[in-house]
Design a protein around this motif. Structure first.
Motif, mmCIF file in Angstrom:
data_model
loop_
_atom_site.group_PDB
_atom_site.id
_atom_site.type_symbol
_atom_site.label_atom_id
_atom_site.label_comp_id
_atom_site.label_asym_id
_atom_site.label_seq_id
_atom_site.Cartn_x
_atom_site.Cartn_y
_atom_site.Cartn_z
ATOM 1 N N LEU A 1 54.994 9.893 -37.569
ATOM 2 C CA LEU A 1 55.043 8.470 -37.254
ATOM 3 C C LEU A 1 56.092 8.206 -36.187
ATOM 4 O O LEU A 1 57.117 8.899 -36.103
ATOM 5 C CB LEU A 1 55.392 7.666 -38.508
ATOM 6 C CG LEU A 1 54.584 7.976 -39.780
ATOM 7 C CD1 LEU A 1 55.096 7.144 -40.938
ATOM 8 C CD2 LEU A 1 53.106 7.733 -39.544
ATOM 9 N N ASN A 2 55.850 7.176 -35.369
ATOM 10 C CA ASN A 2 56.835 6.793 -34.358
ATOM 11 C C ASN A 2 57.823 5.785 -34.946
ATOM 12 O O ASN A 2 57.801 5.495 -36.150
ATOM 13 C CB ASN A 2 56.152 6.263 -33.106
ATOM 14 C CG ASN A 2 55.332 5.009 -33.367
ATOM 15 O OD1 ASN A 2 55.502 4.329 -34.391
ATOM 16 N ND2 ASN A 2 54.444 4.676 -32.450
ATOM 17 N N SER B 1 58.034 2.648 -34.824
ATOM 18 C CA SER B 1 57.455 1.435 -35.403
ATOM 19 C C SER B 1 56.663 1.721 -36.670
ATOM 20 O O SER B 1 56.146 0.796 -37.295
ATOM 21 C CB SER B 1 56.555 0.745 -34.372
ATOM 22 O OG SER B 1 55.425 1.557 -34.075
ATOM 23 N N ARG C 1 51.257 13.513 -41.506
ATOM 24 C CA ARG C 1 51.305 12.476 -40.486
ATOM 25 C C ARG C 1 52.690 12.439 -39.845
ATOM 26 O O ARG C 1 53.703 12.522 -40.538
ATOM 27 C CB ARG C 1 50.997 11.106 -41.097
ATOM 28 C CG ARG C 1 49.523 10.865 -41.373
ATOM 29 C CD ARG C 1 49.323 9.534 -42.070
ATOM 30 N NE ARG C 1 49.636 9.621 -43.494
ATOM 31 C CZ ARG C 1 49.678 8.590 -44.324
ATOM 32 N NH1 ARG C 1 49.455 7.373 -43.874
ATOM 33 N NH2 ARG C 1 49.963 8.755 -45.600
ATOM 34 N N SER D 1 53.925 3.637 -36.764
ATOM 35 C CA SER D 1 52.531 3.935 -36.448
ATOM 36 C C SER D 1 52.320 5.444 -36.347
ATOM 37 O O SER D 1 53.192 6.173 -35.859
ATOM 38 C CB SER D 1 52.130 3.278 -35.125
ATOM 39 O OG SER D 1 52.272 1.880 -35.209
ATOM 40 N N SER D 2 51.159 5.883 -36.789
ATOM 41 C CA SER D 2 50.849 7.312 -36.756
ATOM 42 C C SER D 2 50.538 7.759 -35.334
ATOM 43 O O SER D 2 49.748 7.131 -34.631
ATOM 44 C CB SER D 2 49.652 7.603 -37.662
ATOM 45 O OG SER D 2 49.295 8.962 -37.602
#
Length: 492
Positions: A425-426, A428, A423, A430-431
């Motif tokens: 992620l950004n 924040s 994964r 979030s994926s």
């Protein structure tokens, strides 16, 4: 992209102040903007170098460090937070390394809190440091280096001396710090700071992502120019540059006026630089130079010496380690998957953390060469989620970074199933990208070899490797994640 207000500096000076200056500066009556590429190279229009100053430094580490210029330092500071202890700076973390081209660099090891070597006190990260023997005055300070690329460690070049022994009344300091910001953007920013005492400081957090991420694995040149009489005006000023590109300036009472030693090293602040959740990594230094400005730049003497153990580098007989050791650092903690001890700081299996949705068990079994980790899903299949999941996250994995993931996995029987999940992620959390490598049921009796290249997509800031047992049991062994390439320049 938003920059701090201090990224644009007006250098328009009054005719009265300029009339006494010798020479004419190309920067007078102009504006120096963030990203300016000419201001660095035109420095001798503003100030003369004193090339004969015996304190000048031109260190390239060929044949070892110059004993007449450097001490290896051992000590600790800011070590009173019981929730984030560290071992300070140790001589044993200083090495030389030889590049494929035959050049010798200084390599400073930083040990995170997953390090478990024999020479280490668990749960106490430690780094290394060198310090100049001379106290240095106004001038151009430069280091060519690749920062230690992991969260929680600060790679820095700084000046420091206290005239009173009490930072509340005297803290003369100028900093270049990488990895040291407090807002989760450790390698997106340059931290530039000046102090004269604890309550008189000026700190800028400079967004440098128009040009680089500072953990990109590349050697960059970091510079600050320290003036106490900028262009004859009496103004105290420090300018910062990366690769000759103007980044920031600070002026005023927070700029020191005492000469100080120069310090270079990796250290582990208590919490504000993030969590050093890694085993080990390196700050690599190609060169260090200091060139004094001419004597119209006044300063006072700070006669106090650094109150730590200091020895000549030659007396330590630094080990020379292979370039591959420095370059191909394992990014996963507990990568051999042979340890189920829990790290004191975060409770993980020295890097592998159970996801909150886990419903099964984790155990050690015999692996390909030593031990391996077996994940076993809960046998309560009536629950929608009953699997067992471990994960490990590598922070500060930015757009375009490339990694090489390898490992082994097999199913315990044909009724088992599981996968390796990747994964990105950004900021924040979030994926933004999620892919799976299924462990094949038809060949469950044999270890499946994982060997894939990963490229970090646009918008990502971290990479998570997940290991799962969706049904039955899955055995994982010898996982490895190696950083292969960064993006040294993302817009020019």
């Amino acid at each position: 992209m938003k920059k701090v207000n201090k990224n644009i500096w007006s250098l328009a000076l009054s005719a009265l102040l300029l009339c006494g200056c010798s020479g004419s500066s190309t920067t007078q009556n102009s504006v120096i903007e963030f990203g300016d590429t000419d201001y660095y190279s035109t420095i001798e229009d503003r100030v003369s170098f004193n090339y004969n100053d015996e304190r000048n430094i031109d260190e390239h580490f060929e044949g070892g460090m110059d004993d007449s210029k450097w001490y290896a330092l051992e000590g600790a500071w800011h070590n009173t937070d019981s929730t984030a202890p560290h071992n300070g700076m140790k001589h044993r973390n200083l090495y030389y390394t030889e590049t494929p081209s035959g050049s010798t660099y200084l390599a400073i090891k930083g040990k995170g809190y997953y390090y478990t070597g024999d020479d280490f006190e668990y749960n106490k990260p430690e780094g290394g440091c060198i310090i100049s023997k001379d106290h240095l005055g106004p001038g151009r300070y430069e280091i060519e280096m690749a920062a230690l690329p992991r969260e929680g460690a600060v790679s820095a070049m700084w000046t420091y001396c206290t005239t009173t022994g009490n930072e509340a009344t005297s803290q003369n300091e100028i900093d270049i710090e990488l990895g040291g910001t407090t807002n989760g953007t450790q390698f997106e920013n340059l931290w530039s700071t000046t102090w004269t005492k604890q309550s008189v400081k000026d700190t800028d957090t400079i967004d440098v992502t128009d040009y680089l991420y500072t953990n990109d694995g590349q050697i960059h040149k970091y510079t600050f120019d320290w003036y106490t009489n900028y262009q004859g005006t009496g103004e105290k000023r420090v300018d910062w540059f990366i690769d000759g590109i103007f980044m920031d300036s600070i002026t005023g009472n927070a700029v020191p006026e005492y000469d100080t030693p120069l310090w270079i090293g990796v250290w582990f602040p208590p919490l504000w630089a993030g969590n050093p959740s890694f085993v080990e990594d390196y700050m690599v230094v190609k060169s260090v130079t200091y060139t004094a400005f001419e004597n119209r730049q006044w300063y006072d003497e700070c006669k106090a010496g650094a109150g730590y153990n200091k020895v000549d580098p030659s007396s330590l007989d630094f080990q020379t380690i292979p370039w591959e050791t420095v370059r191909d650092v394992e990014k996963l903690g507990n990568s051999h998957l042979d340890n189920l001890e829990q790290a004191p700081r975060d409770g993980s299996y020295y890097g592998w953390a159970e996801e909150s949705a886990s419903k099964g068990e984790v155990s050690l079994v015999d692996g390909e060469s030593d031990k391996a980790i077996k994940l076993t899903a809960s046998d309560n299949t009536s629950e929608s989620i009953h699997g067992e999941y471990l994960k490990q996250t590598i922070s500060n994995a930015f757009d375009g970074y490339k990694y090489h993931l390898t490992g082994s996995a097999k199913l315990e029987d044909s009724a088992s199933s599981g996968n390796i999940e990747i994964r990105f992620l950004n900021k924040s959390g979030s994926s933004i990208s999620n892919s799976k490598i299924d462990i094949p049921i038809e060949s469950y009796e044999e270890y499946q070899k994982i060997d894939i290249q990963l490229s970090v997509p646009t918008g990502a800031k971290s990479l998570t490797i997940g290991l799962t047992a969706e049904e039955g049991s899955v055995i994982y062994d010898e996982m490895s994640l190696i950083f292969e390439a960064g993006v040294p320049n993302i817009s020019i």
